[in-house]
Design a protein around this motif. Structure first.
Motif, mmCIF file in Angstrom:
data_model
loop_
_atom_site.group_PDB
_atom_site.id
_atom_site.type_symbol
_atom_site.label_atom_id
_atom_site.label_comp_id
_atom_site.label_asym_id
_atom_site.label_seq_id
_atom_site.Cartn_x
_atom_site.Cartn_y
_atom_site.Cartn_z
ATOM 1 N N MET A 11 0.846 -1.183 0.000
ATOM 2 C CA MET A 11 0.000 0.000 0.000
ATOM 3 C C MET A 11 0.885 1.236 0.000
ATOM 4 S SD MET A 11 -2.829 1.473 2.698
ATOM 5 C CE MET A 11 -3.975 0.169 2.397
ATOM 6 N N ILE A 12 0.527 2.187 -0.829
ATOM 7 C CA ILE A 12 1.254 3.458 -0.903
ATOM 8 C C ILE A 12 0.401 4.517 -0.216
ATOM 9 C CG2 ILE A 12 2.271 5.208 -2.412
ATOM 10 C CD1 ILE A 12 3.685 2.449 -2.482
ATOM 11 N N ASN A 66 2.793 15.560 -6.278
ATOM 12 C CA ASN A 66 2.122 15.585 -7.585
ATOM 13 C C ASN A 66 2.442 14.334 -8.397
ATOM 14 O OD1 ASN A 66 0.534 18.012 -7.789
ATOM 15 N ND2 ASN A 66 2.438 19.149 -7.700
ATOM 16 N N LEU A 67 3.706 13.922 -8.387
ATOM 17 C CA LEU A 67 4.111 12.729 -9.130
ATOM 18 C C LEU A 67 3.500 11.456 -8.548
ATOM 19 C CD1 LEU A 67 7.928 13.437 -9.624
ATOM 20 C CD2 LEU A 67 6.166 13.455 -11.405
ATOM 21 N N GLY A 68 3.332 11.422 -7.235
ATOM 22 C CA GLY A 68 2.899 10.199 -6.569
ATOM 23 C C GLY A 68 1.411 10.014 -6.404
ATOM 24 N N LEU A 69 0.638 11.063 -6.628
ATOM 25 C CA LEU A 69 -0.800 10.996 -6.329
ATOM 26 C C LEU A 69 -1.513 9.855 -7.065
ATOM 27 C CD1 LEU A 69 -3.027 12.276 -4.636
ATOM 28 C CD2 LEU A 69 -3.470 13.843 -6.522
ATOM 29 N N THR A 70 -1.195 9.629 -8.312
ATOM 30 C CA THR A 70 -1.893 8.581 -9.069
ATOM 31 C C THR A 70 -1.558 7.172 -8.572
ATOM 32 O OG1 THR A 70 -0.185 8.550 -10.767
ATOM 33 C CG2 THR A 70 -2.083 9.950 -11.183
ATOM 34 N N PHE A 71 -0.442 7.013 -7.866
ATOM 35 C CA PHE A 71 -0.028 5.701 -7.353
ATOM 36 C C PHE A 71 -0.488 5.461 -5.919
ATOM 37 C CE2 PHE A 71 3.217 7.213 -10.351
ATOM 38 C CZ PHE A 71 3.170 6.204 -11.294
ATOM 39 N N THR A 72 -1.097 6.468 -5.320
ATOM 40 C CA THR A 72 -1.407 6.453 -3.891
ATOM 41 C C THR A 72 -2.749 5.774 -3.608
ATOM 42 O OG1 THR A 72 -0.105 8.448 -3.552
ATOM 43 C CG2 THR A 72 -1.767 7.971 -1.896
#
Length: 160
Positions: A1-2, A102-108
């Motif tokens: 889980m991220i 911003n870069l990580g939001l879609t993977f969270t």
């Protein structure tokens, strides 16, 4: 889980000049409790804002700088590489700064926010949380006191 974890002002401010613009000791304790024993992903500027690496955590630093290799850290050049290093069956945390969020939001999968109930002048901001994609699953209000100059709320968001 991220899990993305951040302290964020009402106007989504994160900080200015690579520093937080508030001091909330209880938030530091919560951050330590949640992230200890886990992989933490951050940008170079966030890492360099620490006096030393945070104990009991595996530091993954995203940097574009060739040859950047602070002691005790894993350095990568992309969010994808950072996520590949994280164990799939464990919780890993994205801890900032603004560009990394911003870069990580879609993977969270989950967001842990400490919402500081004040607006601040800042140069780094947390991305807007789209409530069509996220729902608050926990919320705990904390009133300002002698150690905390601002009211704040712990908010946990889960992807819908």
């Amino acid at each position: 889980m991220i899990v993305m974890i951040a302290a964020v002002a009402e106007n989504n401010a994160l900080g200015k000049n690579n520093e937080l613009v508030w001091h909330l000791p209880n938030d530091f304790k919560r951050f330590k409790t949640l992230t200890s024993g886990h992989h933490i992903i951050m940008g170079r500027k966030t890492f360099e804002s620490f006096p030393k690496p945070l104990p009991n955590r595996i530091h993954i630093v995203i940097s574009r700088q060739e040859g950047y290799q602070p002691e005790g850290c894993i350095v990568v050049h992309s969010m994808q590489k950072a996520l590949e290093i994280c164990p799939i069956n464990e919780t890993s945390y994205i801890i900032g700064g603004g560009e990394i969020y911003n870069l990580g939001l879609t993977f969270t999968d989950k967001i842990e926010i400490t919402r500081v109930h004040h607006n601040f002048e800042a140069d780094a901001f947390f991305p807007e949380i789209n409530l069509d994609e996220w729902e608050i699953i926990a919320s705990e209000f904390n009133q300002k006191d002698e150690k905390h100059l601002y009211d704040y709320t712990y908010q946990t968001f889960s992807r819908k």
